[in-house]
Design a protein around this motif. Structure first.
Motif, mmCIF file in Angstrom:
data_model
loop_
_atom_site.group_PDB
_atom_site.id
_atom_site.type_symbol
_atom_site.label_atom_id
_atom_site.label_comp_id
_atom_site.label_asym_id
_atom_site.label_seq_id
_atom_site.Cartn_x
_atom_site.Cartn_y
_atom_site.Cartn_z
ATOM 1 N N ILE A 183 5.356 -10.929 15.443
ATOM 2 C CA ILE A 183 6.173 -9.911 14.792
ATOM 3 C C ILE A 183 7.471 -9.750 15.583
ATOM 4 N N THR A 184 8.572 -9.506 14.904
ATOM 5 C CA THR A 184 9.849 -9.257 15.567
ATOM 6 C C THR A 184 10.101 -7.752 15.605
ATOM 7 N N MET A 185 10.461 -7.258 16.788
ATOM 8 C CA MET A 185 10.589 -5.810 16.961
ATOM 9 C C MET A 185 11.663 -5.483 17.988
ATOM 10 N N GLU A 186 12.323 -4.359 17.793
ATOM 11 C CA GLU A 186 13.343 -3.876 18.723
ATOM 12 C C GLU A 186 12.653 -3.113 19.855
ATOM 13 N N VAL A 231 0.858 -1.176 0.000
ATOM 14 C CA VAL A 231 0.000 0.000 0.000
ATOM 15 C C VAL A 231 0.898 1.231 0.000
ATOM 16 N N HIS A 232 0.809 2.042 -1.032
ATOM 17 C CA HIS A 232 1.616 3.259 -1.148
ATOM 18 C C HIS A 232 0.794 4.445 -0.657
ATOM 19 N N PHE A 233 1.370 5.217 0.261
ATOM 20 C CA PHE A 233 0.658 6.381 0.787
ATOM 21 C C PHE A 233 1.672 7.450 1.187
ATOM 22 N N SER A 234 1.176 8.608 1.554
ATOM 23 C CA SER A 234 2.039 9.700 2.012
ATOM 24 C C SER A 234 1.377 10.395 3.188
ATOM 25 N N ALA A 235 2.199 11.075 3.987
ATOM 26 C CA ALA A 235 1.687 11.827 5.132
ATOM 27 C C ALA A 235 2.640 12.974 5.416
ATOM 28 N N GLU A 236 2.158 13.973 6.154
ATOM 29 C CA GLU A 236 2.996 15.122 6.490
ATOM 30 C C GLU A 236 4.179 14.686 7.340
ATOM 31 N N GLU A 237 5.332 15.278 7.081
ATOM 32 C CA GLU A 237 6.544 14.886 7.798
ATOM 33 C C GLU A 237 6.398 15.086 9.307
ATOM 34 N N LEU A 238 5.727 16.142 9.731
ATOM 35 C CA LEU A 238 5.566 16.409 11.161
ATOM 36 C C LEU A 238 4.784 15.308 11.864
ATOM 37 N N ALA A 239 3.953 14.590 11.124
ATOM 38 C CA ALA A 239 3.142 13.532 11.735
ATOM 39 C C ALA A 239 3.993 12.393 12.267
ATOM 40 N N PHE A 240 5.228 12.261 11.760
ATOM 41 C CA PHE A 240 6.085 11.145 12.155
ATOM 42 C C PHE A 240 6.989 11.471 13.345
ATOM 43 N N SER A 241 6.998 12.715 13.800
ATOM 44 C CA SER A 241 7.879 13.114 14.903
ATOM 45 C C SER A 241 7.699 12.259 16.156
ATOM 46 N N PRO A 242 6.458 12.008 16.624
ATOM 47 C CA PRO A 242 6.296 11.189 17.837
ATOM 48 C C PRO A 242 6.743 9.746 17.653
ATOM 49 N N LEU A 243 6.849 9.303 16.423
ATOM 50 C CA LEU A 243 7.235 7.924 16.131
ATOM 51 C C LEU A 243 8.737 7.780 15.953
ATOM 52 N N VAL A 244 9.336 8.746 15.259
ATOM 53 C CA VAL A 244 10.752 8.650 14.879
ATOM 54 C C VAL A 244 11.688 9.220 15.933
ATOM 55 N N TYR A 245 11.351 10.399 16.464
ATOM 56 C CA TYR A 245 12.261 11.084 17.379
ATOM 57 C C TYR A 245 11.930 10.760 18.829
ATOM 58 N N THR A 246 12.007 9.480 19.174
ATOM 59 C CA THR A 246 11.738 9.024 20.532
ATOM 60 C C THR A 246 12.470 7.712 20.766
ATOM 61 N N PRO A 247 12.915 7.459 21.991
ATOM 62 C CA PRO A 247 13.564 6.184 22.285
ATOM 63 C C PRO A 247 12.556 5.058 22.529
ATOM 64 N N ASN A 248 11.282 5.409 22.634
ATOM 65 C CA ASN A 248 10.249 4.429 22.949
ATOM 66 C C ASN A 248 9.798 3.672 21.706
ATOM 67 N N ALA A 249 9.252 2.495 21.932
ATOM 68 C CA ALA A 249 8.724 1.680 20.839
ATOM 69 C C ALA A 249 7.216 1.885 20.739
ATOM 70 N N LEU A 300 16.477 -4.596 22.978
ATOM 71 C CA LEU A 300 16.539 -6.023 22.696
ATOM 72 C C LEU A 300 15.505 -6.370 21.632
ATOM 73 N N ARG A 301 15.845 -7.316 20.798
ATOM 74 C CA ARG A 301 14.945 -7.748 19.726
ATOM 75 C C ARG A 301 14.075 -8.888 20.241
ATOM 76 N N VAL A 302 12.763 -8.688 20.198
ATOM 77 C CA VAL A 302 11.848 -9.707 20.709
ATOM 78 C C VAL A 302 10.857 -10.118 19.622
ATOM 79 N N LYS A 303 10.279 -11.303 19.805
ATOM 80 C CA LYS A 303 9.269 -11.812 18.884
ATOM 81 C C LYS A 303 8.033 -12.156 19.688
ATOM 82 N N ALA A 304 6.873 -11.624 19.257
ATOM 83 C CA ALA A 304 5.641 -11.845 20.012
ATOM 84 C C ALA A 304 4.438 -11.506 19.156
ATOM 85 N N LEU A 305 3.266 -11.914 19.623
ATOM 86 C CA LEU A 305 2.033 -11.448 19.010
ATOM 87 C C LEU A 305 1.903 -9.958 19.291
#
Length: 211
Positions: A100-103, A39-57, A128-133
């Motif tokens: 899903i495997t996730m850091e 699925v190809h889509f686009s969104a405003e760059e500012l919308a990704f700040s809470p996702l990208v610029y944080t140490p949290n998952a 740490l890399r974990v795998k879980a539902l």
């Protein structure tokens, strides 16, 4: 795990010219994989700040203008080498019944006895890399350093949890308390105390066996 909603618009054209026009308009081209088709889509760059610029998952809810919604996780992100602007993001779709495997970030808690005695805490890993539902993915993994004395290591097996599994060897060291010059005397005192306690236990056992 906490979720962030990204409001986007589905892309009809995915060519270089269209992609460049999106970026010039402050939009980030994205692709969602994992479903029947990308699925190809686009969104405003500012919308990704809470996702990208944080140490949290976080997980992500991708909400498109046509009403479609997808649960996903960030899989890959590309930045401009000079400006650090986000150039492209790949997401991977989540399904409730598929692992899903996730850091996942590590959070260190407690006060180490070894550090109090002058040792130095060395954090070998920040995540740490974990795998879980998806429902079992933790926001973070807590590592208690309280029991660590000088020279002790905290192994990943100590952090085992039935909700997820680690994608690392069992001998992975999460952190350790190293000796420092200031801690040598304290370390020797700890060794003497441990030896005295062990001798006392042995004496007590011998006395009890003679009664």
């Amino acid at each position: 795990m906490k979720s962030i909603t990204i409001n986007g618009s589905q892309r009809e054209s995915v060519g270089k010219k269209a992609t460049k026009a999106l970026r010039n308009a402050g939009q980030v081209p994205c692709v969602l994989y994992g479903g029947d088709k990308p699925v190809h889509f686009s969104a405003e760059e500012l919308a990704f700040s809470p996702l990208v610029y944080t140490p949290n998952a976080h997980t992500v809810v991708i909400a498109l203008e046509n009403g479609e919604k997808f649960n996903a996780v960030l899989q890959d992100i590309q930045f401009h080498p000079v400006t650090d602007k986000i150039l492209h993001i790949d997401f991977y779709q989540l399904f409730e019944d598929k692992e899903i495997t996730m850091e996942i970030p590590l959070v260190f808690v407690g006060n180490s006895r070894g550090v109090k005695n002058g040792g130095v805490l060395r954090k070998n890993r920040r995540s740490l890399r974990v795998k879980a539902l998806p429902a079992n993915l933790p926001d973070f993994i807590e590592a208690d350093i309280t029991p660590l004395k000088i020279g002790n290591k905290l192994y990943i097996t100590t952090l085992a949890n039935d909700a997820y599994k680690f994608m690392h060897p069992d001998n992975t060291v999460v952190c350790l308390v190293r000796r420092s010059r200031a801690s040598v005397d304290a370390f020797e005192e700890e060794e003497e105390e441990a030896a005295a306690e062990a001798a006392a236990e042995v004496a007590a056992e011998e006395a009890a066996s003679q009664e």
